[in-house]
Design an enzyme around this catalytic site. Structure first.
Site, short mmCIF file in Angstrom:
data_model
loop_
_atom_site.label_atom_id
_atom_site.label_comp_id
_atom_site.label_asym_id
_atom_site.label_seq_id
_atom_site.Cartn_x
_atom_site.Cartn_y
_atom_site.Cartn_z
N ASP A 157 0.81 -1.21 0.00
CA ASP A 157 0.00 0.00 0.00
C ASP A 157 0.85 1.26 0.00
OD1 ASP A 157 -2.23 -1.62 0.13
OD2 ASP A 157 -2.40 -1.48 2.30
N LYS A 158 0.25 2.35 -0.43
CA LYS A 158 0.93 3.64 -0.49
C LYS A 158 1.57 4.00 0.85
CE LYS A 158 -0.11 8.60 -0.87
NZ LYS A 158 -1.16 9.61 -1.10
#
Length: 349
Positions: A157-158
């Site tokens: 994820d970011k």
């Protein structure tokens, strides 16, 4: 079946409309309202937004505008047309510094910082890790970041930091992709979660699918529900801080938001994970001193406290096992030190 259009397609006879994407309805699809169908296939778009697009005449079936109440049929060709060209999704090399942990002719292992998107997508067409990788490997003529046969083998994820492996050749990607598919890779994550565990280790099993109430997050369903994809996470307690716990998580599977959703499902959301409720004070005292302490922790690490710590796999060329470990980033390190000091009575806030 969803097919993205790689080129801008101007609708014939309409100078201002451009086709942005197209969906062909499967043969066995049951009749259902088109706004419901599209909201299920586009998790980042609300049903209200889809209805507004239909009202504006931007949603078409077999080339003709339809209302949001239209019921789709098998083999319908659904398109979204808008009055501006589609963004070019080709990957452009950008001079962005990256932390390369290891590199040879076949692979590259990078340590991604929190806040960096892995791959271009909606709202993030530049500044991603793959843009940076394209620049780093720009002198290698055989590597094309737009070629799906090379590049990133997996994603995080970011706002998760940590290790990722990149395949520089099709052969390497095939080998590594097979290892991830067959679950023979070794990956561990460190996470700070809310609450104290009664046991020192455990296993979480539960299918993961989009949350029907919030399409931006995932939800855990029972393994026999028939909903979503099976997922298994093993955890081990590393340190206890009374109201939070540092755990190691080892994945059997690699589903979207797996650790975040699994921990939420057992009552231990990741610290500072706003999407899954971890950006609230879920455990602890009601005193103003404690509340101020936690708020300072949120400021130190304003993202889910999750780090991809280790990564191991068989090298695609040599056939030898190789393993990598990454240090905690500064925000994660400072967060843990803050809780260590707190639990030992040195609660400087």
């Amino acid at each position: 079946m969803i097919s993205e259009q790689n080129n801008l397609n101007k609708i014939e006879g309409e100078e201002r409309l451009f086709e942005h994407w197209k969906i062909e309805v499967d043969a066995g699809q049951q009749p259902v309202r088109i706004d419901r169908f599209l909201s299920e296939h586009n998790p980042y778009q609300s049903r209200n937004r889809i209805q507004n697009a239909a009202t504006a005449g931007y949603i078409r079936v077999n080339g003709k505008p339809v209302k949001s109440s239209y019921k789709i049929r098998p083999y319908d060709q659904i398109t979204l047309v808008l009055d501006y060209p589609k963004h070019d999704t080709g990957i452009i090399a950008e001079d962005i510094p990256i932390d390369v942990v290891y590199e040879d002719d076949d692979i590259m292992v990078v340590n991604k910082p929190a806040g960096m998107v892995v791959h271009p997508g909606a709202g993030n067409f530049t500044g991603t890790l793959i843009n940076a990788i394209a620049w780093h490997l720009r002198e290698i003529k055989s590597f094309d970041a737009n070629n799906p046969e090379v590049g990133l083998v997996h994603r995080i994820d970011k706002d998760t930091s940590g290790l990722l492996v990149v395949a520089k050749t099709p052969e390497a990607k095939t080998s590594l992709g097979g290892q991830f598919f067959n679950k023979t890779t070794h990956r561990s994550y460190n996470a700070l979660v809310w609450g104290n565990f009664t046991e020192s280790e455990g296993r979480i099993e539960g299918n993961i699918a989009r949350d029907p109430r919030n399409r931006l997050r995932m939800k855990v369903f029972s393994p026999d529900s028939g909903i979503g994809k099976s997922a298994v996470t093993h955890y081990r307690v590393l340190e206890r801080y009374g109201y939070t716990t540092l755990v190691e998580c080892i994945l059997e599977t690699g589903r979207t938001h797996q650790i975040r959703a699994h921990m939420k499902s057992i009552g231990h959301p990741l610290f500072a994970d706003e999407t899954y409720g971890g950006m609230e004070i879920l455990r602890g005292q009601r005193s103003s001193t404690y509340k101020a302490f936690v708020q300072n922790c949120f400021k130190i690490c304003p993202r889910q406290a999750l780090h991809a710590k280790t990564l191991g796999f068989v090298h695609p060329r040599t056939g030898k096992q190789i393993d990598f470990t990454s240090e905690w980033p500064d925000d994660f390190q400072q967060l843990i030190e803050k809780w260590r000091n707190y639990i030992h009575g040195n609660n400087n806030i």
